[in-house]
Design a protein around this motif. Structure first.
Motif, PDB file in Angstrom:
ATOM      1  N   TRP A  43      39.544  35.625  45.087  1.00 17.40           N
ATOM      2  CA  TRP A  43      38.308  35.896  44.377  1.00 17.40           C
ATOM      3  C   TRP A  43      38.684  36.454  43.020  1.00 17.40           C
ATOM      4  O   TRP A  43      39.463  37.397  42.932  1.00 17.40           O
ATOM      5  CB  TRP A  43      37.517  36.942  45.164  1.00 17.40           C
ATOM      6  N   LEU A  44      38.163  35.879  41.971  1.00 15.10           N
ATOM      7  CA  LEU A  44      38.397  36.382  40.622  1.00 15.10           C
ATOM      8  C   LEU A  44      37.066  36.859  40.064  1.00 15.10           C
ATOM      9  O   LEU A  44      36.088  36.123  40.075  1.00 15.10           O
ATOM     10  CB  LEU A  44      38.975  35.289  39.728  1.00 15.10           C
ATOM     11  N   ASP A  45      37.043  38.101  39.630  1.00  9.16           N
ATOM     12  CA  ASP A  45      35.844  38.631  39.000  1.00  9.16           C
ATOM     13  C   ASP A  45      36.273  39.695  38.007  1.00  9.16           C
ATOM     14  O   ASP A  45      37.433  39.806  37.665  1.00  9.16           O
ATOM     15  CB  ASP A  45      34.836  39.159  40.027  1.00  9.16           C
ATOM     16  N   GLY A  46      35.354  40.479  37.573  1.00 11.69           N
ATOM     17  CA  GLY A  46      35.655  41.535  36.620  1.00 11.69           C
ATOM     18  C   GLY A  46      34.496  41.727  35.677  1.00 11.69           C
ATOM     19  O   GLY A  46      33.421  41.163  35.857  1.00 11.69           O
ATOM     20  N   ALA A  47      34.745  42.529  34.677  1.00  9.73           N
ATOM     21  CA  ALA A  47      33.734  42.791  33.668  1.00  9.73           C
ATOM     22  C   ALA A  47      34.436  42.987  32.333  1.00  9.73           C
ATOM     23  O   ALA A  47      35.410  43.743  32.242  1.00  9.73           O
ATOM     24  CB  ALA A  47      32.927  44.037  34.035  1.00  9.73           C
ATOM     25  N   GLY A  48      33.945  42.298  31.327  1.00 11.24           N
ATOM     26  CA  GLY A  48      34.531  42.436  30.007  1.00 11.24           C
ATOM     27  C   GLY A  48      35.987  42.024  29.998  1.00 11.24           C
ATOM     28  O   GLY A  48      36.355  40.960  30.450  1.00 11.24           O
ATOM     29  N   GLN A  49      36.830  42.924  29.511  1.00 13.36           N
ATOM     30  CA  GLN A  49      38.253  42.612  29.428  1.00 13.36           C
ATOM     31  C   GLN A  49      38.995  42.933  30.721  1.00 13.36           C
ATOM     32  O   GLN A  49      40.190  42.682  30.829  1.00 13.36           O
ATOM     33  CB  GLN A  49      38.900  43.346  28.263  1.00 13.36           C
ATOM     34  N   ASN A  50      38.310  43.465  31.696  1.00 11.67           N
ATOM     35  CA  ASN A  50      38.929  43.806  32.978  1.00 11.67           C
ATOM     36  C   ASN A  50      38.782  42.644  33.947  1.00 11.67           C
ATOM     37  O   ASN A  50      37.677  42.294  34.348  1.00 11.67           O
ATOM     38  CB  ASN A  50      38.303  45.073  33.556  1.00 11.67           C
ATOM     39  N   VAL A  51      39.902  42.059  34.313  1.00  7.83           N
ATOM     40  CA  VAL A  51      39.934  40.912  35.216  1.00  7.83           C
ATOM     41  C   VAL A  51      40.511  41.385  36.545  1.00  7.83           C
ATOM     42  O   VAL A  51      41.569  42.014  36.578  1.00  7.83           O
ATOM     43  CB  VAL A  51      40.812  39.783  34.628  1.00  7.83           C
ATOM     44  N   ARG A  52      39.799  41.079  37.633  1.00  7.36           N
ATOM     45  CA  ARG A  52      40.282  41.475  38.958  1.00  7.36           C
ATOM     46  C   ARG A  52      40.467  40.227  39.806  1.00  7.36           C
ATOM     47  O   ARG A  52      39.582  39.399  39.929  1.00  7.36           O
ATOM     48  CB  ARG A  52      39.274  42.402  39.647  1.00  7.36           C
ATOM     49  N   LEU A  53      41.655  40.130  40.375  1.00  4.07           N
ATOM     50  CA  LEU A  53      41.987  39.051  41.292  1.00  4.07           C
ATOM     51  C   LEU A  53      42.194  39.668  42.655  1.00  4.07           C
ATOM     52  O   LEU A  53      42.989  40.597  42.812  1.00  4.07           O
ATOM     53  CB  LEU A  53      43.266  38.340  40.835  1.00  4.07           C
ATOM     54  N   ARG A  54      41.465  39.179  43.637  1.00  8.18           N
ATOM     55  CA  ARG A  54      41.632  39.636  45.016  1.00  8.18           C
ATOM     56  C   ARG A  54      42.213  38.488  45.830  1.00  8.18           C
ATOM     57  O   ARG A  54      41.748  37.367  45.743  1.00  8.18           O
ATOM     58  CB  ARG A  54      40.291  40.071  45.609  1.00  8.18           C
ATOM     59  N   LEU A  55      43.243  38.793  46.603  1.00  7.66           N
ATOM     60  CA  LEU A  55      43.882  37.807  47.469  1.00  7.66           C
ATOM     61  C   LEU A  55      43.687  38.233  48.914  1.00  7.66           C
ATOM     62  O   LEU A  55      44.059  39.345  49.294  1.00  7.66           O
ATOM     63  CB  LEU A  55      45.383  37.727  47.164  1.00  7.66           C
TER      64      LEU A  55
END
Length: 125
Positions: free
Chosen positions: A69-81
């Motif tokens: 799952w790839l999400d985030g807000a603004g310049q913050n990118v979060r990848l969950r595996l």
């Protein structure tokens, strides 16, 4: 693929993954991060993006349909595996870094970095 000794058949996928260098799933976050760091200059050169971004990679072990799952807000990118649902190779980690992190993630950060459009005097918003 024939040059690699990989034949078309029921074992093609397994043979291809072996040739690409199977990774232990616990090594996938570091492999993806390393690939993104190495490939980032090429992507920035090709796109002209100078937007900063911060990548966070989290792992989960949940009984669910999703593998990542790839999400985030603004310049913050979060990848969950979701570790039980993923399998990575060295080559796959590079492809994942290019598509998910530097494709979607950097694109999102680049859109966020754009100044808001200027409105002309008297314009109705």
């Amino acid at each position: 693929m024939a040059d690699l000794g990989i034949r078309w058949g029921s074992e093609t996928n397994a043979e291809l993954r072996q040739a690409e260098g199977l990774l232990d799933v616990s090594d996938a976050p570091d492999a993806i991060r390393h690939a993104a760091e190495n490939l980032e200059p090429l992507v920035r050169e090709a796109t002209g993006s100078t937007a900063p971004y911060t990548l966070t990679i989290e792992t989960a072990e949940v009984e669910a349909y999703w593998a990542y799952w790839l999400d985030g807000a603004g310049q913050n990118v979060r990848l969950r595996l979701n570790l039980p649902n993923i399998e990575f190779t060295q080559t796959g980690a590079k492809q994942f870094a290019l598509h998910e992190v530097l494709g979607h993630g950097l694109q999102s950060a680049s859109l966020t970095a754009q100044p808001p459009p200027k409105t002309s005097p008297g314009a109705v918003s």
